[in-house]
Design a protein around this motif. Structure first.
Motif, short mmCIF file in Angstrom:
data_model
loop_
_atom_site.label_atom_id
_atom_site.label_comp_id
_atom_site.label_asym_id
_atom_site.label_seq_id
_atom_site.Cartn_x
_atom_site.Cartn_y
_atom_site.Cartn_z
N ILE A 250 0.84 -1.19 0.00
CA ILE A 250 0.00 0.00 0.00
C ILE A 250 0.88 1.25 0.00
CG2 ILE A 250 -1.67 1.34 1.33
CD1 ILE A 250 -2.84 -1.23 2.34
N ASP A 251 0.58 2.15 -0.90
CA ASP A 251 1.26 3.45 -0.97
C ASP A 251 0.41 4.44 -0.18
OD1 ASP A 251 2.71 5.69 -1.58
OD2 ASP A 251 2.52 5.51 -3.76
N TRP A 252 0.93 4.96 0.94
CA TRP A 252 0.12 5.83 1.79
C TRP A 252 0.97 6.91 2.44
CZ3 TRP A 252 1.42 6.16 6.98
CH2 TRP A 252 2.22 5.13 7.49
N VAL A 253 0.31 7.98 2.83
CA VAL A 253 0.91 9.03 3.66
C VAL A 253 -0.11 9.38 4.73
CG1 VAL A 253 2.39 9.99 1.85
CG2 VAL A 253 0.06 10.88 2.15
N ALA A 254 0.36 9.97 5.82
CA ALA A 254 -0.55 10.28 6.92
C ALA A 254 -0.04 11.50 7.68
CB ALA A 254 -0.67 9.09 7.87
N GLY B 241 -5.03 4.67 -4.76
CA GLY B 241 -5.96 3.69 -5.29
C GLY B 241 -5.35 2.79 -6.35
N ARG B 242 -4.12 2.37 -6.12
CA ARG B 242 -3.41 1.52 -7.09
C ARG B 242 -2.73 0.39 -6.33
NH1 ARG B 242 -3.94 1.70 -12.49
NH2 ARG B 242 -3.74 3.97 -12.43
N ALA B 243 -2.97 -0.86 -6.76
CA ALA B 243 -2.33 -2.03 -6.15
C ALA B 243 -0.94 -2.22 -6.74
CB ALA B 243 -3.19 -3.27 -6.37
N ASP B 244 -0.15 -3.10 -6.12
CA ASP B 244 1.22 -3.28 -6.60
C ASP B 244 1.31 -4.05 -7.91
OD1 ASP B 244 0.65 -5.83 -5.69
OD2 ASP B 244 2.05 -5.75 -4.00
N ASP B 245 0.18 -4.60 -8.40
CA ASP B 245 0.18 -5.26 -9.70
C ASP B 245 -0.19 -4.29 -10.82
OD1 ASP B 245 -2.51 -4.84 -9.30
OD2 ASP B 245 -3.09 -6.96 -9.36
N GLY B 246 -0.36 -3.01 -10.48
CA GLY B 246 -0.68 -2.00 -11.47
C GLY B 246 -2.16 -1.76 -11.68
N GLY B 247 -3.01 -2.60 -11.11
CA GLY B 247 -4.45 -2.43 -11.26
C GLY B 247 -5.04 -1.52 -10.19
N ASP B 248 -6.32 -1.18 -10.36
CA ASP B 248 -6.99 -0.36 -9.36
C ASP B 248 -7.07 -1.11 -8.04
OD1 ASP B 248 -7.51 1.72 -11.16
OD2 ASP B 248 -9.40 0.80 -11.82
#
Length: 222
Positions: free
Chosen positions: A168-172, A189-196
């Motif tokens: 998960i790519d996140w900031v807080a 809103g992007r998974a590590d496989d490149g999909g939504d």
């Protein structure tokens, strides 16, 4: 799913003897975040829609071990669709970093999984080509008793990443300018496989809060 989708997550057990203040806190936080983009409720949906997305099975597993004695956590969730009419994510990030939100009244500082000094602008740029992003507000009932809200947030997001089966790519940013300290978490809103990244509605409404409650209870006890 259209527009900005918001899920109201049922709070955990209320430990305060003055529940009215708890409601006013949620109202204040929502009123503040509305300035950075507004809030919209989900429209009516068929029950089958809740079966889609990552975390469906994990939402059930996350509930195991919780009881009426578990520490409570209030969570608000919102899915923001990207469009030409939506408020830029960079504007929302600037609002979250405004003056007066830290313990000493200084501007807020973004953090992420690896650093206490995250680059909010770079995060916004990574999100530009995405269909949507997620916004969470996490407020443990006993936030002031936790040793480190940022460490708690990192542990929580690690658990969620494992449940969803993707990095998960996140900031807080942690806010201390209200009666109840809380954390604003933004998730790409992007998974590590490149999909939504599509998260199961059941996980958002139950699993996320259950993971947070388990972490608080583990540190502070029942």
């Amino acid at each position: 799913m259209s527009g900005d989708d918001e899920i109201n997550i049922r709070p955990g057990r209320i430990r305060s003897k003055t529940p009215v203040k708890g409601k006013s806190f949620v109202a204040r936080v929502l009123a503040a975040t509305q300035k950075a983009g507004g809030l919209h409720r989900f429209g009516a949906r068929g029950s089958s829609r809740g079966a889609f997305g990552r975390g469906r099975a994990a939402s059930l597993g996350a509930l195991r071990g919780l009881s009426s004695g578990s520490r409570g956590v209030v969570v608000k969730a919102r899915v923001v669709r990207h469009s030409q009419k939506s408020v830029p994510l960079s504007a929302h990030l600037s609002y979250l970093r405004r003056d007066g939100v830290t313990r000493d009244g200084a501007p807020g500082k973004m953090f992420d999984a690896a650093s206490d000094v995250a680059d909010g602008r770079a995060f916004a740029e990574r999100c530009q080509g995405d269909r949507h992003h997620f916004r969470f507000i996490v407020s443990p009932d006993d936030a002031t008793e936790l040793s480190d809200l940022r460490a708690f947030t990192r542990d929580l997001m690690n658990d969620i990443s494992r449940d969803l089966g993707t990095t998960i790519d996140w900031v807080a940013v942690d806010h201390w300018n209200t009666e109840h300290p809380h954390i604003h978490v933004l998730v790409r809103g992007r998974a590590d496989d490149g999909g939504d990244l599509v998260i199961n509605r059941g996980y958002i409404s139950r699993g996320f809060r259950a993971r947070a409650e388990k972490l608080v209870t583990l540190e502070l006890g029942r």
